[in-house]
Design an enzyme around this catalytic site. Structure first.
Site, PDB file in Angstrom:
ATOM      1  N   ASN A   9       0.870  -1.174   0.000  1.00  0.00           N
ATOM      2  CA  ASN A   9       0.000   0.000   0.000  1.00  0.00           C
ATOM      3  C   ASN A   9       0.909   1.227   0.000  1.00  0.00           C
ATOM      4  O   ASN A   9       1.530   1.539   1.018  1.00  0.00           O
ATOM      5  CB  ASN A   9      -0.891  -0.042   1.256  1.00  0.00           C
ATOM      6  CG  ASN A   9      -1.747   1.197   1.385  1.00  0.00           C
ATOM      7  OD1 ASN A   9      -1.782   2.055   0.494  1.00  0.00           O
ATOM      8  ND2 ASN A   9      -2.444   1.315   2.508  1.00  0.00           N
ATOM      9  N   LYS A  11       0.105   4.290  -0.182  1.00  0.00           N
ATOM     10  CA  LYS A  11      -0.516   5.444   0.493  1.00  0.00           C
ATOM     11  C   LYS A  11      -0.272   6.734  -0.301  1.00  0.00           C
ATOM     12  O   LYS A  11      -0.173   6.688  -1.517  1.00  0.00           O
ATOM     13  CB  LYS A  11      -0.011   5.538   1.942  1.00  0.00           C
ATOM     14  CG  LYS A  11      -0.174   4.214   2.703  1.00  0.00           C
ATOM     15  CD  LYS A  11       0.034   4.362   4.180  1.00  0.00           C
ATOM     16  CE  LYS A  11      -0.125   2.998   4.852  1.00  0.00           C
ATOM     17  NZ  LYS A  11      -0.008   3.046   6.296  1.00  0.00           N
ATOM     18  N   HIS A  96      -9.440   0.980   5.155  1.00  0.00           N
ATOM     19  CA  HIS A  96      -8.142   1.156   5.812  1.00  0.00           C
ATOM     20  C   HIS A  96      -8.316   2.060   7.029  1.00  0.00           C
ATOM     21  O   HIS A  96      -9.125   2.984   7.009  1.00  0.00           O
ATOM     22  CB  HIS A  96      -7.137   1.763   4.824  1.00  0.00           C
ATOM     23  CG  HIS A  96      -5.738   1.704   5.350  1.00  0.00           C
ATOM     24  ND1 HIS A  96      -5.256   2.619   6.258  1.00  0.00           N
ATOM     25  CD2 HIS A  96      -4.735   0.818   5.135  1.00  0.00           C
ATOM     26  CE1 HIS A  96      -4.009   2.288   6.573  1.00  0.00           C
ATOM     27  NE2 HIS A  96      -3.671   1.206   5.909  1.00  0.00           N
ATOM     28  N   GLU A  98      -6.692   4.444   8.076  1.00  0.00           N
ATOM     29  CA  GLU A  98      -6.527   5.885   7.800  1.00  0.00           C
ATOM     30  C   GLU A  98      -7.796   6.456   7.168  1.00  0.00           C
ATOM     31  O   GLU A  98      -8.141   7.610   7.389  1.00  0.00           O
ATOM     32  CB  GLU A  98      -5.293   6.095   6.912  1.00  0.00           C
ATOM     33  CG  GLU A  98      -4.016   5.877   7.708  1.00  0.00           C
ATOM     34  CD  GLU A  98      -2.885   5.214   6.944  1.00  0.00           C
ATOM     35  OE1 GLU A  98      -2.889   5.240   5.698  1.00  0.00           O
ATOM     36  OE2 GLU A  98      -1.991   4.649   7.616  1.00  0.00           O
ATOM     37  N   GLU A 168      -5.183  -5.156  10.408  1.00  0.00           N
ATOM     38  CA  GLU A 168      -4.136  -4.168  10.639  1.00  0.00           C
ATOM     39  C   GLU A 168      -4.394  -3.468  11.972  1.00  0.00           C
ATOM     40  O   GLU A 168      -5.183  -2.520  12.036  1.00  0.00           O
ATOM     41  CB  GLU A 168      -4.138  -3.122   9.516  1.00  0.00           C
ATOM     42  CG  GLU A 168      -3.859  -3.690   8.146  1.00  0.00           C
ATOM     43  CD  GLU A 168      -3.284  -2.638   7.196  1.00  0.00           C
ATOM     44  OE1 GLU A 168      -2.194  -2.889   6.670  1.00  0.00           O
ATOM     45  OE2 GLU A 168      -3.893  -1.578   7.020  1.00  0.00           O
ATOM     46  N   GLY A 174       2.716   2.045  10.808  1.00  0.00           N
ATOM     47  CA  GLY A 174       3.662   3.159  10.697  1.00  0.00           C
ATOM     48  C   GLY A 174       4.357   3.503  11.997  1.00  0.00           C
ATOM     49  O   GLY A 174       4.981   4.554  12.122  1.00  0.00           O
ATOM     50  N   SER A 214       3.648  -2.376  10.155  1.00  0.00           N
ATOM     51  CA  SER A 214       5.107  -2.402  10.335  1.00  0.00           C
ATOM     52  C   SER A 214       5.756  -3.716   9.886  1.00  0.00           C
ATOM     53  O   SER A 214       6.715  -4.178  10.500  1.00  0.00           O
ATOM     54  CB  SER A 214       5.489  -2.071  11.777  1.00  0.00           C
ATOM     55  OG  SER A 214       5.071  -0.755  12.105  1.00  0.00           O
TER      56      SER A 214
HETATM   57  P1  13P Z   1       3.191   0.250   7.632  1.00  0.00           P
HETATM   58  O1  13P Z   1       3.708  -1.016   7.015  1.00  0.00           O
HETATM   59  O2  13P Z   1       3.922   1.474   7.151  1.00  0.00           O
HETATM   60  O3  13P Z   1       3.105   0.137   9.116  1.00  0.00           O
HETATM   61  O4  13P Z   1       1.685   0.448   7.101  1.00  0.00           O
HETATM   62  C1  13P Z   1       0.817  -0.631   7.164  1.00  0.00           C
HETATM   63  C2  13P Z   1      -0.403  -0.298   6.410  1.00  0.00           C
HETATM   64  O5  13P Z   1      -1.176   0.551   6.811  1.00  0.00           O
HETATM   65  C3  13P Z   1      -0.661  -1.004   5.145  1.00  0.00           C
HETATM   66  O6  13P Z   1      -1.934  -0.750   4.669  1.00  0.00           O
END
Ligand code: 13P
Length: 255
Positions: A9, A11, A96, A98, A168, A174, A214
């Site tokens: 992803n 982002k 997601h 976010e 997740e 992150g 992560s």
């Molecule tokens: P990270 O791998 O940067 O923690 O992000 C995970 C994520 O949100 C994938 O959709």
């Protein structure tokens, strides 16, 4: 035995030019790996067409990071599933954390989006996961179950084969904090159980379950080795071809 799905992803990262270069690098360097796992990348909307062209002729799949359930109309700024399909993009990430926390997408809207995606013949990757506060208060399972029920309870079992669920934990996204392999395995078992209760054991088993939060080359093998972990959804570590491919190299056959 099924191949694991290694999904990146991207982002809100990379210009179209940078996305093209990363896609090109993945296309040229992943040929061997694609025998053992499925690879998918989710660039931003603007780079979808460029990335799709760059990986054309390889087995790398391309996903959008979001979309809206209405097919067309007065919805300024939105992108429909039909528009994605027209571009040759069949995968879409929905729900997601976010989208949930930064953009206020709630369970009811996400249920409509998921149904819209499936009705349109898309392949959704639907995300669930609890916050740190929820985990610390012992509510992680309840939260994830509620997210699943809100999204899935009105869907028929025959969508299972086209559905991917990504667990997740919000506190692991992150942050550099990863769920321990045991925590991931425990939540994946619970999700599998929920799916079996909803749709029966066979359909429940056909949903691929990804872990995200992560994930990097250094911890991928252990997470991918857990029961009911059918792949990973990778954020930051998917922005570098070598790191993403190293994660893919850690994949194995499951089920
Ligand atoms: P990270 O791998 O940067 O923690 O992000 C995970 C994520 O949100 C994938 O959709």
């Amino acid at each position: 035995m099924g191949k694991q799905l290694i999904a990146g992803n991207w982002k809100l990262n990379l210009t179209v030019t940078e996305a093209a270069a990363l896609a090109q690098a993945l296309a040229t360097e992943s040929e061997e790996l694609l025998h053992r796992c499925d690879l998918l990348v989710a660039p931003g909307f603007l780079a979808l067409e460029t990335v799709r062209s760059a990986v054309l002729g390889t087995a790398i799949q391309v996903a959008a990071q979001n979309a809206y359930h209405e097919p067309k109309g007065a919805f300024t700024g939105e992108v429909s599933f039909a528009q994605l399909r027209d571009l040759g993009v069949y995968w879409v990430i929905l729900g997601h954390s976010e989208r949930r926390s930064v953009f206020g997408e709630h369970d009811e809207l996400l249920a409509r989006k998921l149904k819209g995606a499936l009705d349109c013949g898309m392949l959704p990757i639907f995300c669930v996961g609890e916050s740190l506060e929820q985990r610390e208060s012992g509510a992680a399972s309840t939260v994830v179950k509620a997210q699943l029920q809100a999204a899935l309870s009105d869907l028929p079992s025959d969508v299972a084969a086209r559905l991917v669920i990504a667990y997740e934990p919000v506190w692991a996204i992150g942050t550099g904090l990863t769920a321990s392999p045991a925590q991931a395995a425990e939540m994946h078992a619970l999700i599998r159980e929920e799916l079996a209760t909803l749709w029966g054991e066979a359909s429940g088993k056909s949903v691929r379950l990804l872990y995200g939060g992560s994930v990097k080359a250094a911890n991928a093998a252990e997470l991918l080795g857990q029961p009911n972990v059918d792949g990973v959804l990778v954020g930051g570590a998917s922005l570098q071809a070598s790191e993403f491919l190293a994660i893919a190299a850690a994949s194995c056959e499951t089920r």
